[in-house]
Design a protein around this motif. Structure first.
Motif, mmCIF file in Angstrom:
data_model
loop_
_atom_site.group_PDB
_atom_site.id
_atom_site.type_symbol
_atom_site.label_atom_id
_atom_site.label_comp_id
_atom_site.label_asym_id
_atom_site.label_seq_id
_atom_site.Cartn_x
_atom_site.Cartn_y
_atom_site.Cartn_z
ATOM 1 N N SER A 289 0.818 -1.224 0.000
ATOM 2 C CA SER A 289 0.000 0.000 0.000
ATOM 3 C C SER A 289 0.845 1.263 0.000
ATOM 4 O O SER A 289 0.627 2.160 -0.808
ATOM 5 N N CYS A 290 1.821 1.356 0.918
ATOM 6 C CA CYS A 290 2.540 2.629 1.069
ATOM 7 C C CYS A 290 4.018 2.531 0.711
ATOM 8 O O CYS A 290 4.704 3.544 0.661
ATOM 9 N N CYS B 261 2.008 -3.005 8.730
ATOM 10 C CA CYS B 261 2.887 -1.885 8.388
ATOM 11 C C CYS B 261 2.811 -0.799 9.461
ATOM 12 O O CYS B 261 1.724 -0.346 9.819
ATOM 13 N N ARG C 75 3.677 2.189 9.184
ATOM 14 C CA ARG C 75 3.316 3.502 8.659
ATOM 15 C C ARG C 75 1.819 3.586 8.383
ATOM 16 O O ARG C 75 1.171 4.550 8.741
ATOM 17 N N CYS C 76 1.250 2.536 7.717
ATOM 18 C CA CYS C 76 -0.152 2.653 7.270
ATOM 19 C C CYS C 76 -1.078 1.591 7.859
ATOM 20 O O CYS C 76 -2.298 1.682 7.697
#
Lengths: 133, 400
Positions: free
Chosen positions: A25-26, A37, A39-40
């Motif tokens: 995704s990121c 993740c 981050r996301c």
């Protein structure tokens, strides 16, 4: 075969390389086994190759370490085309006159040891691009 | 609107070797000292938060069994080197939430003679390679894939600052240590109280370049404790208690937000910046207003980056800021006049309250030979690697 990588993100062979778990995704990259993740929060990853060359972002020369760790050695943080990697800087004297910030380095393998079954563990490090030519 | 919270009493033990005392003895000394300083008894306390990383579990309850089992909630906290600040923050939150009029926070540690804090020892090779853990590693990675020693990790953090902002000479890092060791000569509670020349520091044993031994925090024993009180309760106390109370204008705790590479080399910068921004906003204070700062100089390389992270200097300008003399005790923004972790010492769980004690003592005008004249506003900062960052802004103020 007779060889085993020190860590599972090191792929041995003719052209040894590091691989990362990349969030689909990121794009955040990780070297450990992932649950999600950071981050996301998504949970899908794919394995991607990490650039075999990079720039030395930081280093230290370790003179005191835990029992069994060979000193002195150069520990570094390398920016491999945007992926940040921790690894030793090898094939260079452990001395601030020979190691410099911003130095170009490339991935290389380092023997770690052989077990009772005769299997050799192979680790990795980064060596200066300039010194060997 | 929640009550403002004040420090009513605070105490720090001597830092150093306490051969005949365990962590509990030190915690009791700090706690009873803080209660005495506050002019209250343990029966007045409504909440206890306590931290001790290397001792037995349930340190808070062990403490209560020595100083008073009053049935109040005890929170045992652990947040690496930010444990003390976290305990304080828990007590502050409980008072702010209206669950208690007064809270007690305690941090204690026995660390003297502990030596290097590092990764695991490497066992002698026997048997066969078996991948294990989250990296599928066949051997402990400390020393094979970078370093896990604290001096090495923080050395890399300082060197990364140099990578981003331009060269930082070894001598600059050593001069930071020279300053802190000079400062501690005025602090009778410091573990060292010995001045080192720049040459002595640079030529001492190299631990992890560029950190030599005196540039690393001193492992020692010690404890610190604070009694906090809500403002409405404070108004009912004696004139003397109100006069010596110190206002907590900001109390902030952060963890690290994701940044590329932050799981490879700890990013102690972003969470400190965020904590500082929030703290200045909460307190309505600018970095220029600070009369003194106690920041987390666990290594000389760490102090440099925090000048920038706490906005004491222009972005990227930490070296020029330090070279201007600003952070010496007679400079514009004195930093670590206690001697800091390098010289006062770093008994891990105590540190996040001990730095509050230092600031409060100056704001009360009770710092003796090392008093910063007319100190009115100070900031205390700690980092627990992993990471946690605590920032507190304290002010000398009259109770409204």
């Amino acid at each position: 075969m007779g060889q085993i990588p020190l860590v599972d993100y090191l792929v041995l062979g003719d052209e040894p390389r590091l691989v990362a778990n990349e969030c689909t995704s990121c794009g955040a990259r990780y070297f450990d086994r992932r649950n999600a993740c950071a981050r996301c929060g998504r949970q899908e990853f794919e394995t991607v190759d990490v650039s075999r060359t990079g720039t030395l972002r930081s280093f230290t020369i370790v003179h005191f370490a835990a029992k069994g760790v060979d000193v002195p050695f150069v520990a570094g943080v390398v920016d491999c085309a945007g992926t940040i990697v921790s690894g030793n800087v090898v094939n260079v004297p452990p001395d601030p006159r020979h190691v410099s910030l911003g130095m170009d380095v490339r991935l290389t393998t380092v023997p770690v040891g052989t077990d009772t079954a005769g299997v050799m563990a192979v680790g990795f490090g980064f060596e200066p691009v300039a010194e060997r030519e | 609107m929640a009550d403002d919270v004040w420090i009513l009493g605070i105490h720090m033990t001597d830092f150093g070797k306490h051969k005949d005392k365990d962590a509990l003895d030190l915690g009791v000394e700090a706690a009873t000292g803080a209660l005495r300083d506050a002019g209250v008894g343990v029966e007045d306390i409504g909440v206890l938060a306590a931290g001790n990383l290397l001792g037995p579990d349930s340190f808070g309850q062990l403490l209560q069994k020595q100083i008073g089992q009053t049935g109040i909630p005890a929170y045992n906290v652990a947040n690496a080197c930010a444990t003390g600040a976290t305990a304080l923050r828990v007590a502050i939150m409980a008072v702010k939430a209206g669950e208690a009029d007064m809270g007690l926070a305690v941090g204690a540690e026995k660390l003297a003679g502990m030596g290097l804090l590092t990764g695991n020892e490497r066992a002698a090779g026997n048997g066969t390679w078996v991948p294990s853990g989250r990296y599928g590693a066949v051997a402990p990675l400390d020393g094979l894939v970078g370093t896990e020693t604290m001096p090495g990790v923080f050395a890399q953090i300082g060197m990364e600052y140099a990578y981003r902002h331009g060269e930082v000479a070894f001598e600059v890092f050593a001069r930071i240590s020279e300053k802190n060791h000079a400062h501690s000569t005025l602090n009778p509670k410091a573990a060292y109280q010995k001045r080192f020349s720049l040459e002595e520091i640079m030529n001492d044993v190299m631990i992890a370049y560029p950190n030599t031994r005196p540039m690393c925090s001193a492992n020692c024993d010690g404890a610190a404790a604070a009694v906090v009180v809500g403002e409405s309760k404070l108004r009912t106390l004696t004139l003397e208690q109100r006069r010596r109370a110190v206002k907590i204008s900001a109390s902030v705790l952060t963890s690290d937000p994701y940044r590329d590479g932050c799981q490879v080399l700890p990013d102690i910068n972003t969470l400190t910046r965020q904590a500082a921004v929030t703290a200045y906003e909460q307190a309505g204070v600018d970095p220029d207003d600070l009369d003194l700062v106690e920041l987390h100089d666990c290594f000389a390389t760490a102090e440099l980056v925090h000048y920038d992270n706490l906005q004491l200097c222009e972005p990227g300008g930490a070296v020029d800021f330090f070279n201007s003399g600003a952070t010496w005790r007679d400079g514009r923004t004195p930093v670590n006049v206690s001697g800091g972790l390098q010289s006062k010492g770093h008994p891990v769980s105590a540190t996040g309250i001990a730095n509050i004690w230092e600031i409060a003592t100056h704001l009360r005008g009770e710092a003796g030979d090392r008093q910063i004249p007319d100190a009115k506003v100070g900031l205390a900062h700690v980092i627990g690697l992993g990471s946690a960052c605590g920032v507190h802004v304290l002010e000398k103020a009259a109770v409204a």
